[in-house]
Design an enzyme around this catalytic site. Structure first.
Site, PDB file in Angstrom:
ATOM      1  NE  ARG A   1      20.096  26.108 -57.331  1.00  0.00           N
ATOM      2  CZ  ARG A   1      20.778  24.417 -57.186  1.00  0.00           C
ATOM      3  NH1 ARG A   1      20.421  22.957 -56.878  1.00  0.00           N
ATOM      4  NH2 ARG A   1      22.398  25.152 -57.049  1.00  0.00           N
TER       5      ARG A   1
ATOM      6  CG  ASN B   1      19.820  25.703 -60.943  1.00  0.00           C
ATOM      7  OD1 ASN B   1      19.047  26.564 -61.024  1.00  0.00           O
ATOM      8  ND2 ASN B   1      21.284  25.344 -60.568  1.00  0.00           N
TER       9      ASN B   1
END
Length: 101
Positions: free
Chosen positions: A28, A46
Site C-alpha cells: 500500500r 487492503n
C-alpha cells in the site's frame, strides 16, 4: 482549414485487485508513493481476503503504466494475479490509503 479537436486529456479510471503475497510487504505505501509520483488520483486498501484493491484515475497511458507496475509490486511482494475493472468512480484529487474492506 481544419479546426483543432478538443485537446483536453482523456481520463481513464480503473479499479484493480492485486492477489498474492501483497499484504505485509509495504504494497500500500509503495502504491501511494508510486501513484503520487505518476500524478494519479485514487486510493488503495487492503481487503479481508488478503488481496490489495486500488483505484487509479488519470491519463490513460499513466494508468496503464501503474497497472503494469502493480503486476510486479514492491521488492518483497509476490503478485500471483491482477484483476482489472473499468470504473465510473471519480476520486478526489490526490492519492490515499483507505480502510480495509
Amino acid at each position: 482549414m481544419t479546426t483543432p479537436q478538443d485537446s483536453s486529456p482523456t481520463i481513464k479510471t480503473e479499479r484493480i485487485v492485486i492477489k498474492g503475497k501483497v499484504q505485509g510487504v509495504w504494497f500500500r505505501d509503495w502504491t501511494v508513493d508510486t501513484a503520487k509520483q505518476l500524478g494519479l488520483n485514487g486510493w488503495v486498501r487492503n481487503r479481508k481476503d488478503g488481496s490489495v484493491e486500488a483505484l487509479f484515475s488519470g491519463n490513460p497511458n499513466v494508468v496503464d503504466e501503474m497497472e503494469q507496475r502493480c503486476r510486479r509490486g514492491p521488492r518483497y511482494a509476490v503478485v500471483s494475479g491482477v484483476d482489472v475493472f473499468p470504473s465510473d468512480e471519480e476520486p478526489e484529487a490526490g492519492f490515499e490509503h483507505k480502510s480495509t474492506e
